[in-house]
Design an enzyme around this catalytic site. Sequence first.
Site, PDB file in Angstrom:
ATOM      1  N   ARG A  88      39.311  43.146  45.201  1.00 42.34           N
ATOM      2  CA  ARG A  88      39.563  42.191  46.261  1.00 42.34           C
ATOM      3  C   ARG A  88      38.877  42.715  47.515  1.00 42.34           C
ATOM      4  NH1 ARG A  88      41.324  45.762  48.963  1.00 42.34           N
ATOM      5  NH2 ARG A  88      41.701  44.218  50.565  1.00 42.34           N
ATOM      6  N   GLY A  89      38.892  41.871  48.546  1.00 43.36           N
ATOM      7  CA  GLY A  89      38.104  42.193  49.735  1.00 43.36           C
ATOM      8  C   GLY A  89      36.797  41.437  49.607  1.00 43.36           C
ATOM      9  N   ALA A  90      36.478  40.654  50.650  1.00 45.77           N
ATOM     10  CA  ALA A  90      35.344  39.741  50.559  1.00 45.77           C
ATOM     11  C   ALA A  90      34.041  40.426  50.120  1.00 45.77           C
ATOM     12  CB  ALA A  90      35.176  39.006  51.889  1.00 45.77           C
ATOM     13  N   ARG A 147      37.629  32.488  43.671  1.00 46.85           N
ATOM     14  CA  ARG A 147      38.343  32.558  44.945  1.00 46.85           C
ATOM     15  C   ARG A 147      37.671  31.585  45.912  1.00 46.85           C
ATOM     16  NH1 ARG A 147      40.929  37.472  46.238  1.00 46.85           N
ATOM     17  NH2 ARG A 147      41.893  36.230  47.868  1.00 46.85           N
ATOM     18  N   GLN A 167      48.587  44.682  50.953  1.00 48.30           N
ATOM     19  CA  GLN A 167      47.320  45.412  50.939  1.00 48.30           C
ATOM     20  C   GLN A 167      47.331  46.573  51.924  1.00 48.30           C
ATOM     21  OE1 GLN A 167      47.520  42.061  51.073  1.00 48.30           O
ATOM     22  NE2 GLN A 167      45.962  41.102  49.807  1.00 48.30           N
ATOM     23  N   ASP A 227      37.143  37.302  56.190  1.00 45.17           N
ATOM     24  CA  ASP A 227      36.713  36.737  54.917  1.00 45.17           C
ATOM     25  C   ASP A 227      35.672  35.652  55.121  1.00 45.17           C
ATOM     26  OD1 ASP A 227      39.485  37.952  54.313  1.00 45.17           O
ATOM     27  OD2 ASP A 227      38.590  37.589  52.356  1.00 45.17           O
ATOM     28  N   ASN A 251      40.663  35.315  58.319  1.00 47.29           N
ATOM     29  CA  ASN A 251      41.000  36.599  57.686  1.00 47.29           C
ATOM     30  C   ASN A 251      42.403  36.485  57.096  1.00 47.29           C
ATOM     31  OD1 ASN A 251      40.361  39.381  57.081  1.00 47.29           O
ATOM     32  ND2 ASN A 251      41.779  39.983  58.693  1.00 47.29           N
ATOM     33  N   LYS A 252      42.847  37.541  56.525  1.00 51.03           N
ATOM     34  CA  LYS A 252      44.155  37.564  55.837  1.00 51.03           C
ATOM     35  C   LYS A 252      45.263  36.978  56.712  1.00 51.03           C
ATOM     36  CE  LYS A 252      44.874  38.177  52.766  1.00 51.03           C
ATOM     37  NZ  LYS A 252      44.304  39.210  51.997  1.00 51.03           N
TER      38      LYS A 252
END
Lengths: 345, 345
Positions: free
Chosen positions: B53-55, B87, B189, B229, B239-240
């Site tokens: 995970r993580g763009a 995603r 996370q 992201d 973002n998150k």
Amino acid sequence: MKIDGRWRRAIEESDDRASIVILDQTRLPYETHWLRLATLDEVAAAIREMRVRGAPLIGVTAAYGVAIALAAGVPLDRAIELLAATRPTAVNLRWALDQMRAQLAAGARAFEAAATIATDEVARSEAIGTHGLPLIRRRAGSPVRVLTHCNAGWLATVDWGTALAPIYKAHEAGIAVHVWVDETRPRNQGLLTAWELAQHGVPHTLIADNAGGHLMQRGEVDLCIVGTDRTTRDGDVCNKIGTYLKALAAHDCGVPFYVAVPSTSIDWRCTDWRTIPIEERAGDEVRSIAGRGGTMQITDGPVANPAFDVTPRRLVTGLVTERGVVAASREALASLFPDLAEPAS
Amino acid sequence: MKIDGRWRRAIEESDDRASIVILDQTRLPYETHWLRLATLDEVAAAIREMRVRGAPLIGVTAAYGVAIALAAGVPLDRAIELLAATRPTAVNLRWALDQMRAQLAAGARAFEAAATIATDEVARSEAIGTHGLPLIRRRAGSPVRVLTHCNAGWLATVDWGTALAPIYKAHEAGIAVHVWVDETRPRNQGLLTAWELAQHGVPHTLIADNAGGHLMQRGEVDLCIVGTDRTTRDGDVCNKIGTYLKALAAHDCGVPFYVAVPSTSIDWRCTDWRTIPIEERAGDEVRSIAGRGGTMQITDGPVANPAFDVTPRRLVTGLVTERGVVAASREALASLFPDLAEPAS
């Protein structure tokens, strides 16, 4: 309010009138367990361990703790000292203990004085509900979508709740409401809110604490209502950690942000919110999470756990008190409570 | 960066050069488990299930997924379609797939093209660290206290990270830093961030997502750095979920709020952040929490789970890109990336 269809209170007197029975909130929402408290130490431990929590309920429980202590021959000063030290932030705790001291000095019997405090607390909560109801009724939405943080429901008071009281009143009045319930890490009191709303039949959705800002950005929140553990005489609100973040989002998105304020939560001596002591609770509350089946550790690393933050009055649309809705300002509070307000220093 | 004292990357090629090995991030921080992905379906599932995970890392993994698919005779279009659907929010994913298509059309060999994307990603991350370092160095504090949300560390890229890259650079330069790590419910996370900081020896403290505003109010945060992201051409940052709330608090408290922006996260076609699709993830992520020993259910009631929010550019102090730090504005981004920016429509 209702549990399994029966009306109950979060604290009830035992039949022997020498002890109390509380709903053990550390076992909710997984178990509905009533716990009898018969000694001063049991009462103090129940408050410290958050088996009872919520500023108004803590005050009522402490009042009964004084009565239980006196019946066992414990000196009044010792009982008050022990109970006052259980939690540092909520001002209702000290208020209830002061009330007990005054009532006893005036010749009241201890259990009756505690019962009066409990009855008054319920009346205050219900009045907050009555005054808050029009704030929900006037919104156009069907349902009206209300966001709340932590648990300021009947579990946190004795009955009705503070922030949830207007929601219960709306529900009873046949107004369609839907409640966005913040999880409220680290102790997840949002699960208590979801539980009591479910028991009473009020539609709701649990969300992570991170989600509320996004929902407000997208126009999915009509108003916010939260409780308070300590309110300054100027109308600043010290409430569960994370409240400030939701108030900022509401302000940024044009969503009204109300705080349900029983007068017992007002600290008339507090002239600067920066001086309010913020309880730093045990790190294990962050390191672990309670759930179905017990407690699970998520980390053994370094953590911090401040339990409250302050929402400055400039972010508050209005205070919903037992005497009506007012602006978050010294003048408004003092004019509504001239009998309680201390002269400005 | 380091794991148990050894330098590793979050994605590595297998010795056979026909598969890849990833650190399974769903098992961190409790288990350091490397997982081999040898088929297109395995790669797509690893992205969908957030094992990677993580763009930026998603983009690199998808690039290798194309190479693995082609080696097995899967048509290019089918591979790209399947991977693009894993995603919806991160723009790097589509960027990496477009890159692969272009490189293959230009005659590149698939695994080499993917390796180039990975190498470029590391170079971008390290450059973000280099450009962000002065933002930390210029603060007076000892240590300099940085708050971050989610995980935009080397686990989210391939090496160095984006938001954490300046922190690692500062640490390597001997500057004392201390990182406030948001837990980042529902998937926590923050535990990944705490884990990678601990592995690399960077002091840090994990906090509930609710706590950051209070810490900023009390002057305990010198600056915030988060990842992204998807960044609009105007400098708005998706973002998150929860990032917006921290940006509001930083703005309210006068704390600088920086976003680490690899150019691959910029969506040059996005003219209105309200049109960014926000992934609604499975409710079970809110209903349960992963911890040591597995996953625990905390509720079986109704939940919602939006995974991202948008921080409007007015709340962003600056964007830390691989070419330097710039204001969050269309003009600044376009002048820094004239080769990438599309003409304004």
